[in-house]
Scaffold this active site. Structure first.
Site, PDB file in Angstrom:
ATOM      1  N   ALA A 114       0.765  -1.112   0.066  1.00 53.19           N
ATOM      2  CA  ALA A 114      -0.215   0.086  -0.104  1.00 53.19           C
ATOM      3  C   ALA A 114       0.816   1.170   0.044  1.00 53.19           C
ATOM      4  O   ALA A 114       2.015   1.116   0.341  1.00 53.19           O
ATOM      5  CB  ALA A 114      -0.817  -0.041   1.316  1.00 53.19           C
ATOM      6  N   GLY A 147       0.817  -5.233   0.779  1.00 55.21           N
ATOM      7  CA  GLY A 147      -0.290  -5.340   0.050  1.00 55.21           C
ATOM      8  C   GLY A 147       0.305  -5.803  -1.442  1.00 55.21           C
ATOM      9  O   GLY A 147      -0.463  -6.263  -2.225  1.00 55.21           O
ATOM     10  N   GLU A 149      -0.073  -9.405  -0.873  1.00 54.75           N
ATOM     11  CA  GLU A 149      -1.515  -9.737  -1.131  1.00 54.75           C
ATOM     12  C   GLU A 149      -2.108  -9.799  -2.464  1.00 54.75           C
ATOM     13  O   GLU A 149      -2.772 -10.700  -2.812  1.00 54.75           O
ATOM     14  CB  GLU A 149      -2.374  -8.761  -0.211  1.00 54.75           C
ATOM     15  CG  GLU A 149      -1.964  -8.704   1.352  1.00 54.75           C
ATOM     16  CD  GLU A 149      -2.413  -7.961   2.189  1.00 54.75           C
ATOM     17  OE1 GLU A 149      -2.352  -6.795   1.995  1.00 54.75           O
ATOM     18  OE2 GLU A 149      -3.236  -8.315   3.071  1.00 54.75           O
ATOM     19  N   GLU A 197       3.801  -5.104   7.471  1.00 51.66           N
ATOM     20  CA  GLU A 197       2.926  -4.235   8.006  1.00 51.66           C
ATOM     21  C   GLU A 197       2.933  -4.041   9.673  1.00 51.66           C
ATOM     22  O   GLU A 197       2.870  -3.072  10.003  1.00 51.66           O
ATOM     23  CB  GLU A 197       1.660  -4.708   7.742  1.00 51.66           C
ATOM     24  CG  GLU A 197       0.975  -4.429   6.266  1.00 51.66           C
ATOM     25  CD  GLU A 197       1.346  -5.625   5.402  1.00 51.66           C
ATOM     26  OE1 GLU A 197       2.207  -6.311   5.798  1.00 51.66           O
ATOM     27  OE2 GLU A 197       0.921  -5.975   4.332  1.00 51.66           O
TER      28      GLU A 197
HETATM   29  C1  LIG Z   1      -5.288  -2.755   3.445  1.00 50.83           C
HETATM   30  C2  LIG Z   1      -3.816  -2.302   3.554  1.00 50.83           C
HETATM   31  C3  LIG Z   1      -3.071  -3.474   3.242  1.00 50.83           C
HETATM   32  C4  LIG Z   1      -1.831  -3.503   3.239  1.00 50.83           C
HETATM   33  C5  LIG Z   1      -0.953  -2.484   3.869  1.00 50.83           C
HETATM   34  C6  LIG Z   1       0.423  -2.128   3.255  1.00 50.83           C
HETATM   35  O1  LIG Z   1       0.781  -2.886   2.319  1.00 50.83           O
HETATM   36  S1  LIG Z   1       1.343  -1.444   4.284  1.00 50.83           S
HETATM   37  C7  LIG Z   1       2.885  -1.213   3.339  1.00 50.83           C
HETATM   38  C8  LIG Z   1       3.831  -2.627   3.363  1.00 50.83           C
HETATM   39  N1  LIG Z   1       4.882  -2.335   2.613  1.00 50.83           N
HETATM   40  C9  LIG Z   1       6.324  -1.977   3.288  1.00 50.83           C
HETATM   41  O2  LIG Z   1       6.075  -1.862   4.496  1.00 50.83           O
HETATM   42  C10 LIG Z   1       7.244  -1.679   2.516  1.00 50.83           C
HETATM   43  C11 LIG Z   1       8.069  -0.519   3.342  1.00 50.83           C
HETATM   44  N2  LIG Z   1       9.266  -0.285   2.306  1.00 50.83           N
HETATM   45  C12 LIG Z   1      10.261  -1.053   2.696  1.00 50.83           C
HETATM   46  O3  LIG Z   1      10.402  -1.721   3.163  1.00 50.83           O
HETATM   47  C13 LIG Z   1      11.544  -0.253   1.901  1.00 50.83           C
HETATM   48  O4  LIG Z   1      11.087   0.883   1.319  1.00 50.83           O
HETATM   49  C14 LIG Z   1      11.767  -1.330   0.365  1.00 50.83           C
HETATM   50  C15 LIG Z   1      10.543  -1.391  -0.404  1.00 50.83           C
HETATM   51  C16 LIG Z   1      12.197  -2.500   0.777  1.00 50.83           C
HETATM   52  C17 LIG Z   1      12.814  -0.355  -0.213  1.00 50.83           C
HETATM   53  O5  LIG Z   1      13.982  -0.387   0.444  1.00 50.83           O
HETATM   54  P1  LIG Z   1      15.392   0.520   0.033  1.00 50.83           P
HETATM   55  O6  LIG Z   1      16.436   0.477   1.190  1.00 50.83           O
HETATM   56  O7  LIG Z   1      15.521  -0.065  -1.337  1.00 50.83           O
HETATM   57  O8  LIG Z   1      14.786   1.894  -0.222  1.00 50.83           O
HETATM   58  P2  LIG Z   1      14.012   2.894   0.766  1.00 50.83           P
HETATM   59  O9  LIG Z   1      13.357   2.147   2.039  1.00 50.83           O
HETATM   60  O10 LIG Z   1      14.770   4.139   1.136  1.00 50.83           O
HETATM   61  O11 LIG Z   1      12.986   3.282  -0.165  1.00 50.83           O
HETATM   62  C18 LIG Z   1      13.006   4.109  -1.224  1.00 50.83           C
HETATM   63  C19 LIG Z   1      11.784   5.137  -1.445  1.00 50.83           C
HETATM   64  O12 LIG Z   1      10.674   4.399  -1.612  1.00 50.83           O
HETATM   65  C20 LIG Z   1       9.659   4.658  -0.669  1.00 50.83           C
HETATM   66  N3  LIG Z   1       8.768   3.798  -0.320  1.00 50.83           N
HETATM   67  C21 LIG Z   1       9.125   2.420   0.184  1.00 50.83           C
HETATM   68  N4  LIG Z   1       7.974   1.844   0.335  1.00 50.83           N
HETATM   69  C22 LIG Z   1       6.819   2.476   0.241  1.00 50.83           C
HETATM   70  C23 LIG Z   1       5.586   2.235   0.384  1.00 50.83           C
HETATM   71  N5  LIG Z   1       4.866   1.116   0.502  1.00 50.83           N
HETATM   72  N6  LIG Z   1       4.585   3.626   0.097  1.00 50.83           N
HETATM   73  C24 LIG Z   1       5.156   4.470  -0.239  1.00 50.83           C
HETATM   74  N7  LIG Z   1       6.497   4.858  -0.393  1.00 50.83           N
HETATM   75  C25 LIG Z   1       7.530   4.064  -0.112  1.00 50.83           C
HETATM   76  C26 LIG Z   1      10.459   5.300   0.505  1.00 50.83           C
HETATM   77  O13 LIG Z   1       9.758   6.085   1.640  1.00 50.83           O
HETATM   78  C27 LIG Z   1      11.682   5.929  -0.042  1.00 50.83           C
HETATM   79  O14 LIG Z   1      11.270   7.274  -0.645  1.00 50.83           O
HETATM   80  P3  LIG Z   1      11.735   8.571   0.100  1.00 50.83           P
HETATM   81  O15 LIG Z   1      11.211   9.415  -0.807  1.00 50.83           O
HETATM   82  O16 LIG Z   1      13.180   8.238   0.257  1.00 50.83           O
HETATM   83  O17 LIG Z   1      11.087   8.359   1.662  1.00 50.83           O
END
Ligand SMILES: CC/C=C\CC(=O)SCCNC(=O)CCNC(=O)[C@H](O)C(C)(C)COP(=O)(O)OP(=O)(O)OC[C@H]1O[C@@H](n2cnc3c(N)ncnc32)[C@H](O)[C@@H]1OP(=O)(O)O
Length: 718
Positions: free
Chosen positions: A61, A100, A103, A123
């Site tokens: 998400a 998500g 999912e 999450e």
């Molecule tokens: C009904 C609801 C159902 C489901 C709920 C969900 O899905 S909640 C979201 C679950 N997903 C996560 O928690 C993933 C979170 N992200 C990460 O763990 C890492 O970012 C990732 C994807 C492994 C990549 O890691 P990396 O070290 O390569 O980069 P970084 O973490 O610096 O991220 C790069 C930029 O992407 C932005 N970002 C990452 N994930 C999300 C996201 N899910 N939504 C929006 N943005 C995301 C992150 O903020 C970084 O951007 P920045 O501008 O530098 O903040």
């Protein structure tokens, strides 16, 4: 958004497009729904592949949208639409399938993953649970114990482990999208009855109750007050005990409960805070995007005590060639053995090759002559460090970065010992340095932007979260610790016990109370500093024994040190231990008697101190110092302070960090309570709300991301 294309005539391809991680924003969800309808309605299309642009399937998400009103199609009907599709849908998982994103993949009928892909339900780290059927589908697919493990820990699994668990159907080293297209063609026309996970019965192992009981115990032990892990267990329980539709209802209820909790907001704030600190800036205008790091290939560590050993291990594991220097033969050989052990254990735990050959040991400082960067990690003693810096400045090749691992000494004073003060920076590692994730990169007034950038990048390469902070006594973390510790000591004087104070702090969520931490790190550390500052005076009674420079001072720590009670290492400190080096803290009747005697000697009358007072005095004094740090321009923003406290000082992540917590409590309330305690304790300057805190409180308690506008131009002390 999502792109639609036709591949090989009969495969409809839906490509998620939302950089950087193809998160499921409203536009992406809308795109998926629209493109699914299109694929299902086109007679030529016999199967569908869903993939993500730029080698990333989907990061889940879109967390950036969590604070705003929900728009676009919800996730749950979207995944139901995919699962119910009459044509086979194949997920082509490259890079990541998280939250998500996973999912979405589980709603597809087949999953093909690239061998380098990582999958998981993170999450829980955002204070949530997988709320689009993840808690109902995963246990049906891989069984309850494995699903509980993944959902409650949030750990990512490799494609190989996902294959082993049964999450993915095929793993490929080649192009996963091409493989998915081929696969989609091969399953065209096949029955999908056995491919819809929601229709699977949830496996019920015979020891089901015991499994859930163990899972609950496990999360209670590690959650420290975080509610998401236990709620995840409850959601998986619903998968076993309820039919799918009812289980989904239960998942929705539990998700809403978490989503609207302060904890989820705090954890999501923290997620972005940890990323924001990499976009650093300094009080004199240097910035992450305008400062280029220098290349570093070979580094040196001077001093192989506990910190130097940990730093050596971190550097070697990060792939740097390291020259490790310890001038005493015996210490060098002990250090060599200890470092080898740490490397071996690290390699075993992380499944990576041994990094022994990266390190060259030497008894001579001359051995650092050809390195690109030196990290000095000798004892915390200014005179000693100055000598080392003078030597390094003479020995090293021109242009070498000289870094000091200090927990609070003046970087500028050290820089002034060298011919190139602009090449000097502090790198404050936290013990154990090869384990702790935090690095304070301390810039002095003369540190050049590229030197700060290099130290920040080095930290990142070592797997640390680097936070750039200005130069002042104790930098950010230890400077804020001082008023916190001070309040804890004062509370003992006024009638509390170490166990009472620790219990309140641990119930708040700290990994360890302040007195247990003090016993662990050694009471003599602070004693030495206080002695050097001229604060420790010969034992005396009366009020003067408790005043220094006109302010209240508690000599309790000094008195314990005078009795040889240095904490765990001596088996006695604020608590007692079964032996020197023992780990289990037990209340000590001797200490209680000592406190009574102390109070009597100093004319102090013990009173009942409640939970709220302990918490407010310890935390608000610390928070107040945090605002002073922002006001002084030592930290660029509240996120820097919060990340330092969560990663370095055991502040509970689900409370966001001290500055975020202050905003949650209400800045006006923090001011009001500080003023209240200041009236009672006028001789404690740390309880006087600082002007930035007052200013923010007076401007209506703005959201934390707006604080920088009020801070505006920090009056830098650098
Ligand atoms: C009904 C609801 C159902 C489901 C709920 C969900 O899905 S909640 C979201 C679950 N997903 C996560 O928690 C993933 C979170 N992200 C990460 O763990 C890492 O970012 C990732 C994807 C492994 C990549 O890691 P990396 O070290 O390569 O980069 P970084 O973490 O610096 O991220 C790069 C930029 O992407 C932005 N970002 C990452 N994930 C999300 C996201 N899910 N939504 C929006 N943005 C995301 C992150 O903020 C970084 O951007 P920045 O501008 O530098 O903040």
């Amino acid at each position: 958004m999502a792109l639609y294309s036709r591949v090989s005539g009969s495969v409809g391809m839906i490509t998620l497009q939302n950089p950087p991680v193809n998160a499921l924003s409203a536009a992406v969800r809308q795109g998926i729904v629209d493109m699914m309808h299109r694929a299902l309605s086109e007679p030529e299309v016999k199967s569908v592949v869903i993939c993500g642009q730029n080698g990333k399937f989907c990061g889940g998400a879109d967390i950036r949208e969590f604070g705003a009103k929900m728009t676009g199609p919800p996730l749950v009907p979207m995944v139901h639409l995919i699962e119910a599709a009459s044509k086979p849908v194949v997920a082509a998982i490259e890079g990541i399938a998280l939250g998500g994103g996973l999912e979405l993949a589980l709603s597809c009928h087949y999953r093909i993953a690239h061998s380098k892909a990582r999958l998981g339900f993170p999450e829980v780290a955002l204070g949530l649970l997988p709320g689009a059927g993840g808690t109902q589908r995963l246990p049906r697919l891989i069984g309850v114990p494995a699903a509980l493990d993944l959902i409650t820990t949030g750990r990512h699994v490799t494609a190989a482990e996902a294959r082993q668990l049964g999450i993915v159907d095929e793993v490929t080293d080649l192009n996963a999208v091409d493989a998915a297209v081929k696969f989609a063609q091969s399953v065209t026309g096949k029955s999908l009855d056995a491919r819809r996970i929601s229709t699977y019965p949830c496996p019920r192992p015979p020891d089901l109750d015991a499994i859930f009981e163990r899972a609950m115990q496990q999360v209670r032990r590690s959650a420290r007050g975080a509610i998401a892990p236990g709620t995840c267990v409850q959601a998986v329980h619903a998968a076993v005990t309820l039919p799918y539709a009812k289980g989904m209802e239960r998942e929705r209820e539990l998700f809403s409960l978490l989503f609207t909790s302060g904890q989820a907001r705090a954890l999501q704030y923290y997620f972005f805070a940890q990323r924001a600190v990499s976009r650093w800036s300094t009080a004199n205008g240097a910035r992450w995007d305008t400062s280029k790091p220098r290349p570093v290939r070979k580094a040196a560590v001077i001093g192989l005590g506990t910190m130097g050993r940990g730093i050596t291990v971190s550097l070697a594991q990060a792939g740097f060639s390291v020259v490790a220097v310890e001038t005493q033969e015996k210490q060098l050989s002990e250090a060599k053995q200890a470092v080898s052990g740490m490397l071996e254990r690290g390699a075993k735990r992380r499944g990576v090759p041994l990094a022994h050959d990266k390190i060259k040991y030497s008894c001579s400082v001359q051995a650092v002559a050809d390195v690109d960067l030196v990290i000095e990690a000798v004892f915390e003693d200014m005179a000693l460090k100055k000598t080392v810096f003078q030597q390094l400045s003479a020995i090293c090749k021109p242009g070498v970065l000289l870094c000091t691992n200090t927990s609070g000494l003046d970087i500028d004073e050290l820089a002034s010992q060298t011919q190139s003060p602009e090449l000097v920076v502090g790198m404050h590692f936290f013990a154990p340095a090869h384990v702790m994730q935090l690095l304070e990169v301390v810039y002095g007034p003369r540190s050049s932007p590229e030197v700060v950038a290099t130290a920040m990048q080095m930290g990142k390469k070592m797997g640390k979260v680097s936070v750039a902070v200005g130069n002042c006594r104790g930098f950010v973390g230890n400077r804020m610790l001082k008023p916190y510790l001070e309040q804890a000591f004062f509370l003992l004087e006024e009638g509390a016990t170490p166990e009472q104070v620790d219990q309140v702090l641990e119930e708040f969520g700290f990994a360890m109370g302040v007195f247990k931490v003090s016993d662990l790190s050694g009471l003599d550390v602070g004693w030495k500093v206080r002695k050097a500052d001229g604060l420790v005076s010969p034992a005396s009674t009366g009020t003067s024994a408790r005043i220094r420079g006109g302010s209240r001072y508690s000599p309790l720590g000094d008195l314990l040190c005078e009795r040889g009670r240095f904490g765990q290492k001596t088996g006695r400190g604020w608590y007692q231990y079964d032996k020197p080096g023992g780990r289990v803290a037990k209340p000590d009747p001797w200490l209680h008697g000592f406190l009574e005697e102390y109070r009597a000697q100093h004319g102090l009358v013990a009173r009942h101190i409640d939970h709220q007072e302990v918490l407010e005095r310890c935390l608000y004094a610390l928070i107040n110092e945090g605002f002073q740090i922002l006001q002084d321009g030592i930290a660029a923003g509240p996120e820097d302070i919060d990340v330092i406290y969560v990663l370095g000082y055991g502040w509970p992540r689900h409370r966001g960090g001290p500055m975020f917590y202050a905003g949650q409590v209400g800045l006006d309330k923090v001011v009001e309570r500080l003023e209240h305690y200041q009236q009672i304790h006028p001789d404690v300057p740390g309880l006087q709300p600082c002007s930035l805190l007052r200013k923010l409180a007076a401007s209506g308690n703005p959201a934390i991301h707006k604080w920088r506008e009020v801070i505006q131009k920090p009056r830098s002390q650098l």
